[in-house]
Design an enzyme around this catalytic site. Structure first.
Site, PDB file in Angstrom:
ATOM      1  N   GLU A  42       1.574   3.987   2.966  1.00 45.82           N
ATOM      2  CA  GLU A  42       2.005   3.525   4.285  1.00 45.82           C
ATOM      3  C   GLU A  42       3.531   3.626   4.391  1.00 45.82           C
ATOM      4  OE1 GLU A  42       0.032  -0.300   4.264  1.00 45.82           O
ATOM      5  OE2 GLU A  42      -1.952   0.634   4.256  1.00 45.82           O
TER       6      GLU A  42
ATOM      7  N   ARG B 105      -3.128   4.661  -2.550  1.00 43.93           N
ATOM      8  CA  ARG B 105      -2.986   3.349  -1.902  1.00 43.93           C
ATOM      9  C   ARG B 105      -2.641   2.256  -2.904  1.00 43.93           C
ATOM     10  NH1 ARG B 105      -5.846   0.088   2.282  1.00 43.93           N
ATOM     11  NH2 ARG B 105      -6.835  -1.688   1.300  1.00 43.93           N
TER      12      ARG B 105
ATOM     13  N   HIS C 214       2.613  -3.203   6.804  1.00 47.00           N
ATOM     14  CA  HIS C 214       1.606  -2.194   6.468  1.00 47.00           C
ATOM     15  C   HIS C 214       1.565  -1.183   7.603  1.00 47.00           C
ATOM     16  CE1 HIS C 214      -0.811  -4.268   3.178  1.00 47.00           C
ATOM     17  NE2 HIS C 214       0.026  -5.221   3.539  1.00 47.00           N
TER      18      HIS C 214
ATOM     19  N   GLU D 224       0.707  -4.442  11.042  1.00 47.76           N
ATOM     20  CA  GLU D 224       0.240  -3.051  10.934  1.00 47.76           C
ATOM     21  C   GLU D 224       1.053  -2.228  11.922  1.00 47.76           C
ATOM     22  OE1 GLU D 224      -1.891  -1.688   8.830  1.00 47.76           O
ATOM     23  OE2 GLU D 224      -3.028  -3.392   8.023  1.00 47.76           O
TER      24      GLU D 224
ATOM     25  N   HIS E  18       0.848  -1.190   0.000  1.00 44.52           N
ATOM     26  CA  HIS E  18       0.000   0.000   0.000  1.00 44.52           C
ATOM     27  C   HIS E  18       0.883   1.239   0.000  1.00 44.52           C
ATOM     28  CE1 HIS E  18      -3.568  -2.483   1.662  1.00 44.52           C
ATOM     29  NE2 HIS E  18      -3.641  -2.349   0.352  1.00 44.52           N
TER      30      HIS E  18
HETATM   31 ZN   LIG Z   1      -1.959  -1.557   4.071  1.00 47.46          ZN
END
Ligand SMILES: [Zn+2]
Ligand SMILES: *[C@@H]1O[C@H](CO)[C@@H](O)[C@H](O)[C@H]1NC(C)=O
Ligand SMILES: *[C@@H]1O[C@H](CO)[C@@H](O)[C@H](O)[C@H]1NC(C)=O
Ligand SMILES: *[C@@H]1O[C@H](CO)[C@@H](O)[C@H](O)[C@H]1NC(C)=O
Ligand SMILES: *[C@@H]1O[C@H](CO)[C@@H](O)[C@H](O)[C@H]1NC(C)=O
Ligand SMILES: *[C@@H]1O[C@H](CO)[C@@H](O)[C@H](O)[C@H]1NC(C)=O
Length: 423
Positions: free
Chosen positions: A190, A241, A311, A386, A187
């Site tokens: 990020e 993104r 991410h 994340e 993405h």
């Molecule tokens: Zn992501």
């Protein structure tokens, strides 16, 4: 103004408005929202299904704050619905554009002051600012030259706009060792993800205390799997993104690469609308970037034992499945390794992560890379990490801290691989 320029200007304006749509940042509001009931949460989810709403963070966990951006045009209506349903919220900023400009300015100031720029020297030191892709490339190329006994750099393919997709292999040599694969930046927006991957590279390559980590286990690190999108977030639109591929029959650009992998593709949590942030693509592996990863993984799937995809943000350590709330057979193992990793990660600065399956912590979304790596390629230890956020990403001064703590988690995965697969 003569007619020619008049027409030319009209043409340029028309060309601009015909192009892809970006929710305007001027006057965009940043909402921090806390849902207390499942009904509130499902209402909020339905509100995010709107081209003028950008979802930065939204989990299934009641009482945890969600971070949502809403354009100036839509924000009063959005706010009224929150009020009507008595959903707790605060507005963090009234003008996202201003914050984005500030963030870019700050990053540039840190870049100009950075010793790697002022002394114009190549260095294996980690980035203290968010680098452009060419800066990552210089870094990677330097490592391959200066640390050639342990570092090799290969291309796994090229992006849609022909940027090289790199994998950095850190190995003490020898064949058929178990491998840990880490990628980042699927993405585009990020930013902390590629920087954290490169921080790990820095620690492995330069720190003599870490040589044991690649004695019996190889590290394969892909610092940016979506460089076209990453560059676009720096040059054009901060919240991009997807990839930057052209969609036939649509002016909308790009596919959500993390909905494009071939396991239960498009069955849930992905859109078939090319204009959507979560467009799964016209078919599985339609994107050259995901296809490159697939080919690379399949060529090495006998040895790749663990996969970590970086991410941001939210501080979650997520394992499969993303396509169903059912848990995989090896969930106890996935959870216990993650618990140890999270404990190691918390040790330096106390940062807390939530552990669980993607579906149960975030939302059901098929076509993610972690599901495919485990369900098809056979990497039984597969996680989406994340990382922490800031207002969007952490300020540059936090890159190193995130790097340090996350590397502690990486060591736990390495240890598990070594224990399990090296006799
Ligand atoms: Zn992501
Ligand atoms: C190149 O690597 C060596 C160790 O192999 C290190 O001592 C040296 O500082 C590195 N050079 C630079 C410019 O970082
Ligand atoms: C990428 O390179 C190929 C072959 O060199 C070329 O055909 C294609 O037009 C290039 N694509 C872009 C977006 O530059
Ligand atoms: C090198 O690694 C050791 C052990 O992981 C760590 O304690 C130390 O802080 C690292 N040194 C640097 C300069 O990052
Ligand atoms: C590699 O992938 C193939 C195809 O999905 C699968 O059949 C095989 O079990 C995998 N190998 C390992 C070691 O997991
Ligand atoms: C991965 O898990 C599956 C199912 O639990 C098992 O059959 C397979 O042997 C495991 N593969 C490896 C490489 O551990």
């Amino acid at each position: 103004m003569n007619m020619f320029y008049f027409i030319l200007i009209i043409f340029i304006i028309a060309a601009g408005s015909n192009g892809e749509y970006h929710p305007p940042l001027k006057g965009m509001q940043y909402f921090s929202i806390t849902c207390k009931t499942p009904e509130q949460l499902s209402l909020l989810r339905s509100l995010t299904n709107n081209p003028n709403v950008l979802t930065l963070k939204l989990s299934q966990i009641l009482g945890e704050s969600a971070d949502i951006l809403v354009t100036a045009d839509e924000s009063s209506q959005f706010k009224n619905i929150l009020l009507l349903y008595k959903i707790d919220h605060t507005i963090i900023t009234d003008d996202v554009e201003h914050v984005v400009h500030e963030e870019a300015l700050k990053n540039n100031i840190v870049r100009m002051q950075s010793s790697r720029i002022t002394l114009n020297k190549l260095s294996a030191e980690p980035f203290d600012y968010y680098p452009r892709y060419h800066e990552m490339e210089e870094y990677i190329t330097f490592l391959a030259k200066n640390y050639s006994e342990i570092v090799s750099v290969d291309s796994i393919g090229t992006s849609f706009q022909n940027r090289t997709l790199y994998v950095i292999k850190i190995s003490s040599g020898g064949d058929n060792k178990p491998q840990i694969l880490i990628d980042a930046g699927i993405h585009a927006r990020e930013w902390i993800a590629p920087s954290t991957a490169l921080y790990a590279v820095h620690q492995l390559v330069t720190n003599q205390s870490n040589t044991y980590l690649y004695k019996n286990v190889d590290w394969l690190i892909i610092p940016s799997l979506n460089p076209d999108g990453y560059e676009y977030t720096h040059s054009n639109y901060r919240f991009w993104r997807k990839t930057r591929s052209i969609n036939k029959g649509s002016t909308c650009i790009g596919t959500d690469a993390n909905r494009n992998f071939d396991l239960k593709w498009m069955t849930v949590g992905a859109s078939s609308n090319p204009c959507s942030e979560t467009y799964g693509g016209p078919k599985p592996f339609s994107e050259v970037e995901t296809l490159a990863l697939k080919d690379y993984v399949m060529a090495n799937n006998k040895t790749i034992k663990a996969y970590l995809t970086l991410h941001s943000y939210g501080q979650y350590l997520l394992h499969p499945w993303g396509y169903t709330s059912d848990l995989p057979e090896n969930e106890p193992e996935l959870r216990s390794v993650a618990e140890r990793a999270a404990a190691a990660l918390a040790a330096p600065f106390g940062t807390r992560y939530t552990i669980g399956s993607s579906t149960n912590v975030l939302y059901a979304a098929a076509g993610g890379s972690d599901d495919w790596l485990m369900g098809v390629a056979g990497a039984n230890l597969s996680y989406t990490v994340e990382l922490p956020g800031g207002r969007f990403d952490p300020p540059p001064s936090r890159i190193e801290f995130v790097g340090i703590e996350t590397f502690e988690a990486f060591k736990v995965f390495q240890e598990y691989i070594e224990k399990t697969f090296v006799n």
